[in-house]
Design an enzyme around this catalytic site. Sequence first.
Site: not given
Ligand code: SF4
Length: 457
Positions: A107, A111
């Site tokens: 994520c 971003v």
């Molecule tokens: S931040 Fe995003 S990639 Fe990381 S564990 Fe959480 S959902 Fe998964």
Amino acid sequence: MLLRHTPKEIKEREALTINPAKTCQPVGAMYAALGIHNCLPHSHGSQGCCAYHRSALTRHYKEPVMASTSSFTEGASVFGGQANLLEAITNIFTIYNPDVIAVHTTCLSEVIGDDIPQIISKAKNEGKIPEGKYVIHCNTPSFIGSHVTGFSNMVKGMVTYFSESTGTKKDQINIIPGWVEPSDMREIKRLAAEMGINIILFPDTSDILDAPLTGKHQFYPKGGVTVDRLKTTGDSIGTIALGAFASLAAAEALDVKCKVKHDLLEIPYGLLATDRFINTLRQMAGVAVPESIDLERGRLLDVISDMQNYFYGKRVALFGDPDQLIGLSEFLVSLNMRPVYVITGTPGKLFEERMAEVLKEIPEAKFKQAADMFLLHQWIKNEPVDLLIGNTYGKYIARDEDIPFIRFGFPILDRIGHSYFPNVGYTGALRLVEKILNALMDRQDRDSKEECFELVM
Ligand code: SF4
């Protein structure tokens, strides 16, 4: 009664998910990458993400899952993760010496907008990728899709980076198995070998996540599809993609890139889907089905017909991944069972379209994509079922509602067997039948009055 606050009354929800029936994209990308020989999955994000993805897989497979991380801290979060990834690539090839580093994003890096192909090409230009070694990638933004999407993206990445066409066809068939267990991948290879067909299965996690204890630690177990074999997928006669959600994107990419025609089938769970799989293999390879496979099929048919009165009319609730649920629901219908509630956390209208066909003879059936287990529990509270099938998270609903429960899918955290005994093919279907019967008959034994308690059921 851990879920005692789940109300019977169902209200429309748009912005709230409670007990999701999915996990995050990189988990799937990591699982797929482990199916390449000598490959180290790499998580481009913070250490916490990587730790979670590794532990999710380790708990399910009961094997150590190796992966590296770009270890983002505040600096990378603000300025981007290029420097971290470049340093990671140097360190990984120096210390762990894989053939392939398979990078997936998280994520945070999504971003920020890190451009992974640009970073990989910079690494190449700066001589950080040794001759004969590879860095591949896929994007896995976890705020969309699910672990199944991540799996699909990484398998497509294998095609994008490796598949080549020499212009000369090879006598081989590609099979993209979808998200199934190492045991299922082993079974698919066994069936193809039994038919005398040369296949390239990718990814292939057998002999990686079901590796034997030998007394010697192998950082890279012997299994997995090799890069050399992946490269030849562009010369295969055809591709069989098992499951639209996990496998179709890679099959289509291979078709576009190397003109390898593909057939999309469901994961061969149960009699009908296995018939279609064997028939497609037979036609594509131009071979006959050997008697040994006919006999396997016959044994399954025999057990189903012997025991069909125990299946008849039983109401079943299922949750999990779309490709698996479609195949499994079709099998249950063929056993004269009634899959009345089916939900997946993975989004995709295709799921509802296919389920409408599979469950057309069951007017009371409800099914939903991008749904959660809270809704499933509410449906069950309003009209109970005889059996619940899904991953380990279903044990709370099963306990609260006192429903027989079969563990199936990902993740299974509190049982073993899924990595070792297949669910696909006729033999796998026999195992599924055994599990269903055991669950139903154990319940019948438990609930029988003294005067109705029978030795022979
Ligand atoms: S931040 Fe995003 S990639 Fe990381 S564990 Fe959480 S959902 Fe998964």
